[in-house]
Design a protein around this motif. Sequence first.
Motif, PDB file in Angstrom:
ATOM      1  N   GLU A  35       0.827  -1.210   0.000  1.00 25.02           N
ATOM      2  CA  GLU A  35       0.000   0.000   0.000  1.00 25.02           C
ATOM      3  C   GLU A  35       0.857   1.254   0.000  1.00 25.02           C
ATOM      4  N   ASN A  39       0.610   4.211  -2.697  1.00 26.46           N
ATOM      5  CA  ASN A  39       0.462   5.602  -2.260  1.00 26.46           C
ATOM      6  C   ASN A  39       1.544   6.479  -2.872  1.00 26.46           C
ATOM      7  N   ARG A  42       0.706   7.105  -6.460  1.00 32.33           N
ATOM      8  CA  ARG A  42      -0.387   8.084  -6.575  1.00 32.33           C
ATOM      9  C   ARG A  42       0.107   9.506  -6.328  1.00 32.33           C
ATOM     10  N   GLN A  43       1.078   9.658  -5.441  1.00 39.64           N
ATOM     11  CA  GLN A  43       1.580  10.988  -5.107  1.00 39.64           C
ATOM     12  C   GLN A  43       2.607  11.513  -6.099  1.00 39.64           C
TER      13      GLN A  43
END
Length: 89
Positions: A35, A39, A42-43
Amino acid sequence: PVHKSKKVRQFVARQQGKISIFLLPPYAPDLNPDELVWNYIRQTGTARMPLKKGESLLERTFIDLELIAQNKALIKSFFRETTVSFASD
């Protein structure tokens, strides 16, 4: 589940203590190092740089993952997070 299969248990046993399996609750994203990778993507990845015309999301995701794979310090940082530190012992 695949991680509980006989083949996996036999493989882990053959490693003579070099690896361990940690059974997590069925839904525990805060305990899952994967995860942290998603993350990060995504950032910093596609969310920050929209796809160009004709560019494949799948291809871009593989590129982003490959860039992470080449950055050993970044990979180690995922395992220094308090919630997943059990996986780096």
